[in-house]
Design an enzyme around this catalytic site. Structure first.
Site, PDB file in Angstrom:
ATOM      1  N   GLU A 223     -12.895 -38.962 -28.680  1.00  0.00           N
ATOM      2  CA  GLU A 223     -11.671 -39.808 -28.518  1.00  0.00           C
ATOM      3  C   GLU A 223     -13.001 -41.157 -28.434  1.00  0.00           C
ATOM      4  OE1 GLU A 223     -11.147 -39.364 -24.120  1.00  0.00           O
ATOM      5  OE2 GLU A 223     -10.752 -36.860 -24.752  1.00  0.00           O
ATOM      6  N   GLU A 334      -6.070 -46.219 -20.121  1.00  0.00           N
ATOM      7  CA  GLU A 334      -6.715 -45.160 -19.201  1.00  0.00           C
ATOM      8  C   GLU A 334      -6.985 -46.307 -17.763  1.00  0.00           C
ATOM      9  OE1 GLU A 334      -7.883 -41.324 -19.411  1.00  0.00           O
ATOM     10  OE2 GLU A 334      -8.903 -40.803 -17.830  1.00  0.00           O
TER      11      GLU A 334
END
Ligand SMILES: *[C@@H]1O[C@H](CO)[C@@H](O)[C@H](O)[C@H]1NC(C)=O
Ligand SMILES: *[C@@H]1O[C@H](CO)[C@@H](O)[C@H](O)[C@H]1NC(C)=O
Ligand SMILES: *[C@@H]1O[C@H](CO)[C@@H](O)[C@H](O)[C@H]1NC(C)=O
Length: 419
Positions: A223, A334
């Site tokens: 990520e 997120e």
């Protein structure tokens, strides 16, 4: 010669053993508090390698320029004899190569994204910049072991049928994704903002996920993106970050260089350091380019930031599924919601505004692409979207000639429709 080395080895072993006994006896005598202090000090010593030189950043960070061959990666037993690869063997080719695309009138290009510490110095060749971990950074974590790690259950799993899995963890997403193919990388140009964080242990991030496996205990993930995380960094700055795990956030992996794994080769960009400028409402917009791809020759996963900075790579052996290829790519935001009693946090995602507001107001990802088996960048096909509560954070996809595949995403969290 051989015997002498062996004897020296024995002696060293004995010494280590004796000092271990000494520490254990010492440990037994100590109360919990000083034991914890000792644990923190040891962890800091492991993380903060002796610098060649040090740069004080105006934002309060300390950047250590560490000898490239003494970086944290080389504490990993598998990397003892690893020969650093200074550049990838292959670089993916594609349509939306930023250096070839005409400047879009709507996007500010004059001042490229920078890291504030550059104002006070640079790292020498063959050293890499590492954000120094301070004692208070580790003390904010729930435990020394958890410092620099994500909690499990934070992976956005589209179309999950288990509602508890989706809502219980408090992690909320607004993402676009593709699956059902073999992927060898992903790219995106990500709009940069500084979302407001409601509670010190909440965060807001915008990133891409390169995923392997089927969301079991052995999920592999690479990520990268930007994040605001007071818990991890002690402030509300927007920071460049990376993350990796090979077991669904349980025992392996970490943010940035906070464990052994990622091998950095770049001397100009510090992972975990702030980036600027950031976009503000109705003002010029700034974005960053992130590309992650698998080198077809060595199999390592490389990361590039902007058009100029090849940061380094995650060695293939760190992973199981990703040692072959990725099975899913996700892009988006997120946040974590820690409010109890069904209340929603007012931590913002992206710009804190809903996608409908569009350019200059809502946050975006543009030119989202995947790398195929022939190492070509291409527009993803069959993009899906996912959000837990679209009244809190939402996403809207689109496509045009200038921006390729893009989406607006984010939201304010708590509002009359998301109480
Ligand atoms: C880095 O470490 C290597 C090996 O330990 C050494 O040969 C080299 O001189 C060091 N480089 C710098 C810039 O200190
Ligand atoms: C971060 O932002 C929140 C909300 O605006 C504020 O309450 C908090 O004091 C800030 N934290 C730091 C460390 O600046
Ligand atoms: C998550 O919880 C909220 C509030 O209870 C609910 O409105 C929403 O439908 C849930 N989302 C999913 C995907 O189950």
């Amino acid at each position: 010669m051989g015997r002498r080395r062996r004897r020296r080895g024995c002696l060293l072993g004995l010494l280590l053993w004796v000092s271990w006994i000494a520490v254990s006896v010492d440990g037994a005598r100590m109360d919990g508090v000083s034991k914890h202090t000792l644990q923190v000090k040891r962890h800091l010593k492991r993380l903060n390698k002796p610098p060649v030189n040090t740069i004080q950043s105006p934002d309060g960070d300390v950047i250590d320029c560490v000898n490239i061959s003494e970086q944290p990666a080389f504490d990993h037993p598998y990397l003892k004899d690893h020969k650093i690869q200074m550049r990838p063997s292959f670089h993916p080719e594609g349509l939306f190569d930023e250096s070839k695309v005409a400047t879009t009138a709507s996007t500010e290009r004059a001042s490229p994204i920078n890291q504030p510490w550059h104002g006070n110095g640079r790292c020498l060749e063959n050293t890499i910049p590492i954000r120094r971990t301070k004692e208070e950074d580790v003390l904010r974590a729930s435990s020394v072991k958890r410092y620099g790690r994500k909690t499990s259950r934070s992976i956005p799993k589209p179309r999950s049928t288990d509602p508890s899995l989706i809502n219980e963890s408090g992690h909320q997403h607004a993402i676009a994704y593709v699956e059902g193919d073999k992927f060898y990388g992903a790219k995106a140009t990500i709009n940069v903002w500084t979302p407001t964080i409601d509670q010190p242990n909440e965060f807001s991030l915008s990133q891409l996920w390169v995923l392997g496996g089927s969301f079991g205990e052995d999920l592999n993930s690479i990520e990268a993106g930007w994040q605001v995380s007071p818990d991890l960094y002690g402030d509300n700055n927007t920071r460049l970050f990376t993350y990796w795990t090979s077991d669904a956030y349980q025992a392996t992996g970490c943010y940035n260089l906070l464990c052994s794994g990622f091998i950095q080769v770049n001397s100009e960009i510090a992972m975990g350091a702030s980036i600027s400028p950031v976009s503000t409402y109705r003002n010029p917009q700034y974005d960053i380019n992130i590309l992650i791809w698998k080198d077809p020759k060595e199999g390592h996963w490389w990361m590039q930031f902007g058009n100029d900075y090849v940061l380094g790579y995650w060695p293939s052996f760190l992973f199981s599924y990703l040692a072959d290829s990725a099975s899913m790519i996700e892009w988006g935001g997120e946040v974590v919601n820690t409010e109890a009693d069904g209340q929603h946090t007012s931590t913002q995602m992206g710009s804190g505004h809903f996608p409908e507001e569009g350019f200059g107001k809502a946050s975006y990802f543009r030119n989202i692409q995947v790398v195929d088996a022939s190492n070509n960048l291409k527009a993803p096909q069959g993009i899906g979207t996912f959000t837990e509560q679209s009244n809190c954070y939402d996403i809207q996809t689109g496509s045009n000639a200038d921006w390729g595949r893009y989406f607006y995403y984010g939201g304010p969290g708590k509002n009359p429709n998301c109480p």
